[in-house]
Design an enzyme around this catalytic site. Sequence first.
Site, short mmCIF file in Angstrom:
data_model
loop_
_atom_site.label_atom_id
_atom_site.label_comp_id
_atom_site.label_asym_id
_atom_site.label_seq_id
_atom_site.Cartn_x
_atom_site.Cartn_y
_atom_site.Cartn_z
N CYS A 230 0.96 -1.29 0.13
CA CYS A 230 0.08 0.03 -0.17
C CYS A 230 0.90 1.26 0.11
O CYS A 230 1.80 1.66 0.98
CB CYS A 230 -0.92 -0.01 1.16
SG CYS A 230 -2.05 1.46 1.21
N LYS B 35 2.34 -10.12 -0.65
CA LYS B 35 2.33 -9.21 -2.01
C LYS B 35 2.98 -7.92 -1.48
O LYS B 35 2.61 -7.30 -0.48
CB LYS B 35 0.74 -8.78 -2.53
CG LYS B 35 0.66 -7.97 -3.54
CD LYS B 35 -0.80 -8.21 -4.36
CE LYS B 35 -1.06 -7.32 -5.42
NZ LYS B 35 -1.07 -5.79 -5.02
C1 LIG Z 1 -8.54 0.43 -6.97
C2 LIG Z 1 -7.34 -0.21 -6.55
C3 LIG Z 1 -7.32 -0.98 -5.26
C4 LIG Z 1 -6.34 -1.57 -4.94
N1 LIG Z 1 -6.22 -2.32 -3.59
C5 LIG Z 1 -5.37 -3.01 -3.25
C6 LIG Z 1 -5.38 -3.86 -1.91
O1 LIG Z 1 -6.32 -3.69 -1.31
N2 LIG Z 1 -4.19 -4.74 -1.67
C7 LIG Z 1 -3.28 -4.81 -2.64
O2 LIG Z 1 -2.36 -5.65 -2.41
N3 LIG Z 1 -3.17 -3.97 -3.67
C8 LIG Z 1 -4.33 -3.32 -4.09
N4 LIG Z 1 -4.21 -2.66 -5.31
C9 LIG Z 1 -2.86 -3.03 -6.28
C10 LIG Z 1 -3.29 -3.88 -7.22
O3 LIG Z 1 -3.52 -5.07 -6.31
C11 LIG Z 1 -2.06 -4.26 -8.16
O4 LIG Z 1 -0.71 -4.64 -7.22
C12 LIG Z 1 -1.83 -2.95 -9.05
O5 LIG Z 1 -3.17 -2.43 -9.41
C13 LIG Z 1 -0.74 -3.22 -9.97
O6 LIG Z 1 -1.18 -4.32 -11.02
P1 LIG Z 1 -2.31 -4.23 -12.34
O7 LIG Z 1 -1.18 -3.16 -13.22
O8 LIG Z 1 -2.38 -5.38 -12.86
O9 LIG Z 1 -3.43 -2.94 -11.92
C14 LIG Z 1 -5.22 -1.88 -5.74
C15 LIG Z 1 -5.13 -1.15 -6.87
C16 LIG Z 1 -6.18 -0.55 -7.55
C17 LIG Z 1 -6.43 0.12 -8.73
#
Ligand SMILES: Cc1cc2nc3c(=O)[nH]c(=O)nc-3n(C[C@H](O)[C@H](O)[C@H](O)COP(=O)(O)O)c2cc1C
Length: 387
Positions: A117, A157
């Site tokens: 986060c 993660k």
């Molecule tokens: C709206 C939103 C909420 C997210 N909430 C979390 C979360 O609660 N826990 C977490 O580990 N990552 C969270 N992430 C990060 C995503 O899990 C991911 O790591 C990040 O979006 C990068 O991957 P992507 O390029 O496939 O989106 C969040 C991302 C977005 C866009």
Amino acid sequence: MTADTTLAPAAPGALRIGPHAVWPPVVLAPMAGITNAPFRTLCREFSGGKGLFVSEMITTRALVERNDKTMQLIHFDATETPRSIQLYGVDPATVGKAVRMIVDEDLADHIDLNFGCPVPKVTRKGGGSALPYKRPLLRAILREAVGNAGELPVTIKMRKGIDDDHLTYLDAGRIAVEEGVTAVALHGRTAAQHYGGTADWDAVARLKEHVPEIPVLGNGDIWCAEDALRMMRETGCDGVVVGRGCLGRPWLFGDLVAAFETPDAPPAAFGFARVAAIMRRHAELLGLWLGDEARGVIDFRKHVPWYTKGFAVGSEARRALASASSLAEMDEQFAGLDLTQPWPAGADGPRGRTAPGKRVVLPDGWLDDPFTCEALSEDAESATSGG
Ligand SMILES: Cc1cc2nc3c(=O)[nH]c(=O)nc-3n(C[C@H](O)[C@H](O)[C@H](O)COP(=O)(O)O)c2cc1C
């Protein structure tokens, strides 16, 4: 677009998360406010139940205190298996208690811990992506989590680190192995990058080399099924985690299964009539989950821009859809739109948050010594979203 079979991993196989074999090796990224039971149901419908779908982030303190909203968030559909829950915590004892509660009350089958986060109100207190910098604290949290998890696999993660001068992912990966963590997922960005720039897939490859003992999952910028195959091939990772690519596109999970299983399977290219039906179903499922149709439609509002991206809908209709309070109102809006539109090319590619880097706010003196750490204050756990 056609899945390029030359990109298929050399030795395709199920991803092992402890006792769970995940095939294809694709995981829905935890996304606060998004990956609740209704959204996971939609994704699973398109994937035929294949893959792994992680819950929204649950704060450990709220869980052990049995906060009403939190108890709602940990709901899984009766058909969901394995049940995968993401926890966020900064206090080893509270994390241990939350994990023990999950085991004792049979609340999930897999626990993921969030160390990614980047939200200032969290990093300012030393939580989230700031936490792995303090190696002993990370170790203590993982020890409590794994020690209380019994047979349940615990994964983590994380991001690459705080910024390019303070990378933590290799040390964190090693600590994870030493503490018995089952798998590690890496979002190839630092906290300083937030969602800007492009994800560093080379870091995923480096982590894979660094911790060959456990599965490594790559995360960041997978926008279509081909990207997933390419990440696996280019980094040697064992599986992929897909986040923003699924926003307003839960059927991406169908594409992912097809790409891994059926060479040359074309991705779904739904016309607007089909997309509108999926939007309606998503809103309806949210209403059933929340026990109130209006609350479901209101919660769905944030998804409208993602579902309608690229379609000729017009800003007024988009606004009207995003302020509907009932399914009937949504139907009315759809009736006035051109449902014969095909899938628009402009809807492919990046979606969701893309905000560039921000300065990472940290507690005073946080970077002075990675090997010492006071206990973090309780409000370091006031996270609401992010990774
Ligand atoms: C709206 C939103 C909420 C997210 N909430 C979390 C979360 O609660 N826990 C977490 O580990 N990552 C969270 N992430 C990060 C995503 O899990 C991911 O790591 C990040 O979006 C990068 O991957 P992507 O390029 O496939 O989106 C969040 C991302 C977005 C866009």
